[in-house]
Scaffold this active site. Structure first.
Site, PDB file in Angstrom:
ATOM      1  N   GLY A  12      95.490  26.953  45.525  1.00 38.82           N
ATOM      2  CA  GLY A  12      96.818  27.044  46.156  1.00 38.82           C
ATOM      3  C   GLY A  12      97.522  28.338  45.779  1.00 38.82           C
ATOM      4  O   GLY A  12      98.748  28.425  45.812  1.00 38.82           O
ATOM      5  N   ALA A  13      96.712  29.364  45.450  1.00 37.96           N
ATOM      6  CA  ALA A  13      97.285  30.600  44.904  1.00 37.96           C
ATOM      7  C   ALA A  13      98.105  31.375  45.921  1.00 37.96           C
ATOM      8  O   ALA A  13      98.928  32.203  45.542  1.00 37.96           O
ATOM      9  CB  ALA A  13      96.163  31.491  44.358  1.00 37.96           C
ATOM     10  N   GLY A  56      89.919  40.244  37.441  1.00 46.51           N
ATOM     11  CA  GLY A  56      90.273  39.076  38.242  1.00 46.51           C
ATOM     12  C   GLY A  56      89.762  39.258  39.656  1.00 46.51           C
ATOM     13  O   GLY A  56      89.373  40.364  40.047  1.00 46.51           O
ATOM     14  N   TYR A 153     102.208  11.115  51.325  1.00 44.79           N
ATOM     15  CA  TYR A 153     102.293  12.156  50.282  1.00 44.79           C
ATOM     16  C   TYR A 153     102.490  11.497  48.914  1.00 44.79           C
ATOM     17  O   TYR A 153     101.831  11.873  47.934  1.00 44.79           O
ATOM     18  CB  TYR A 153     103.459  13.098  50.611  1.00 44.79           C
ATOM     19  CG  TYR A 153     103.633  14.241  49.642  1.00 44.79           C
ATOM     20  CD1 TYR A 153     102.727  15.296  49.600  1.00 44.79           C
ATOM     21  CD2 TYR A 153     104.723  14.279  48.768  1.00 44.79           C
ATOM     22  CE1 TYR A 153     102.895  16.359  48.708  1.00 44.79           C
ATOM     23  CE2 TYR A 153     104.900  15.336  47.881  1.00 44.79           C
ATOM     24  CZ  TYR A 153     103.980  16.372  47.853  1.00 44.79           C
ATOM     25  OH  TYR A 153     104.153  17.413  46.973  1.00 44.79           O
ATOM     26  N   LYS A 157     100.142  11.751  45.494  1.00 43.13           N
ATOM     27  CA  LYS A 157     100.596  12.258  44.198  1.00 43.13           C
ATOM     28  C   LYS A 157     100.551  11.159  43.122  1.00 43.13           C
ATOM     29  O   LYS A 157     100.305  11.460  41.946  1.00 43.13           O
ATOM     30  CB  LYS A 157     101.993  12.877  44.325  1.00 43.13           C
ATOM     31  CG  LYS A 157     102.009  14.135  45.199  1.00 43.13           C
ATOM     32  CD  LYS A 157     101.185  15.282  44.585  1.00 43.13           C
ATOM     33  CE  LYS A 157     101.239  16.551  45.411  1.00 43.13           C
ATOM     34  NZ  LYS A 157     100.555  17.686  44.799  1.00 43.13           N
TER      35      LYS A 157
END
Ligand SMILES: NC(=O)c1ccc[n+]([C@@H]2O[C@H](COP(=O)([O-])OP(=O)(O)OC[C@H]3O[C@@H](n4cnc5c(N)ncnc54)[C@H](OP(=O)(O)O)[C@@H]3O)[C@@H](O)[C@H]2O)c1
Length: 288
Positions: A12-13, A56, A153, A157
């Site tokens: 999710g970067a 990286g 959702y 979670k």
């Protein structure tokens, strides 16, 4: 624990919270492997952070697909040293009353938030540093409090919170630490206009992603990671909900007409479940 020289794999970067975490950890000297679906956004972030400076790299991968996860495995096999930290941040949301949630949207939320996150964690585990590895999963305050209009959702979670807790206990006789961070509403594009309007009308606070990133960094830097919930009164609501859920039922019952109004106006086209067109490829961009 210092972040300097630590290898961090972040899913999710390319998202709001993911980018904020990447910036924060990069400034602390971490070596980042940035996983996301948007090559364009990842490359821009890589240039901004000068990722290649410390080896990286970015990895364009849809974690909800087998091919995407295999490309992560391939990149990890090629690494000369173990991964120090896995941050599970990728996720999608779905706002709407359950009868209006399309089956495909429901499957996408569960597959991305739960199944894909668990499978990524499973595949990264053998590559984690045996003596100091850490797994941080980004959950939500909706992972401890069922909220109308977010049933699917919330389910995803709640599942992640249970997963993180069980894995923490499963690994408690090892040196690998596991924790769960639950942000409250945060100013990113995961929240469509109906969600933002709902939060505004109900007076729900909305944090900036940098705040979530600073809490994540504190957790990762501490000697012993502990689960964290961000925000007051969210922490109080979560505590009351676990002991006297009927009290929260009553409070949310009063909000229901407002939630219903916005949930109905939340158009399916705004649901952020579809990957961008460019994400069909699974490519690794090694910057060094
Ligand atoms: N913002 C909030 O109010 C809030 C509150 C509590 C918890 N959270 C959690 O925080 C995390 C980050 O969310 P955010 O607010 O930063 O939202 P965001 O800006 O939409 O970021 C989510 C990121 O996850 C990525 N993603 C989604 N599905 C993926 C997949 N199948 N494979 C790879 N990447 C995928 C998205 O990729 P694309 O860019 O390609 O779409 C996006 O970059 C999520 O887990 C979310 O549930 C957010």
């Amino acid at each position: 624990m210092t972040m300097r020289g630590k290898i961090v794999l972040l899913t999710g970067a390319a998202g709001g919270i993911g980018q904020a975490i990447a910036r924060r950890l990069s400034h602390q000297g971490a070596i980042l492997i940035l996983v996301g679906r948007s090559a364009h956004t990842l490359n821009a972030l890589a240039r901004e952070l000068d990722l290649q400076k410390n080896k990286g790299f970015t990895l364009v991968a849809d974690i909800a697909t087998h091919a995407g996860r295999e490309s992560i495995r391939t990149a990890l096999i090629a690494l000369p040293q173990p991964v120090d930290i896995l941050i599970n941040c990728a996720g999608i949301s779905l706002f709407g009353l359950l009868p209006n949630n399309e089956p495909e949207q429901i499957e996408a939320v569960i597959n991305t938030n739960v199944t894909a996150t668990i499978l990524v964690t499973r595949l990264v585990l053998p590559f984690l540093h045996k003596h100091s590895g850490r797994i941080l999963t980004i959950g939500s305050s909706f992972g401890g409090l069922g909220y109308p209009g977010f049933a699917v959702y919330c389910a995803s979670k709640f599942a992640l919170r249970g997963f993180s807790e069980a894995l923490r206990r499963e690994l408690s006789d090892s040196a690998v630490q596991v924790a769960y961070l639950a942000p409250r509403a945060t100013n990113t594009s995961i929240n469509n206009s109906a969600v933002c309007a709902l939060n505004s009308e109900l007076g729900n606070a909305q944090d900036e992603p940098e705040l979530v990133a600073s809490v994540a960094e504190k957790m990762l830097s501490s000697t012993r990671m502990r689960d964290r919930n961000i925000g007051w009164p969210e922490r109080l609501f979560l505590r009351i909900n676990s002991i006297f859920p009927r009290l929260i039922d009553g409070a949310l019952r009063k909000q229901l007409p407002v939630i219903r109004r916005y949930a109905q106006s939340s158009s399916a086209s705004e649901a952020s479940s579809a990957p961008p067109a460019e994400s069909n490829a699974t490519t690794s961009t090694r910057l060094s």
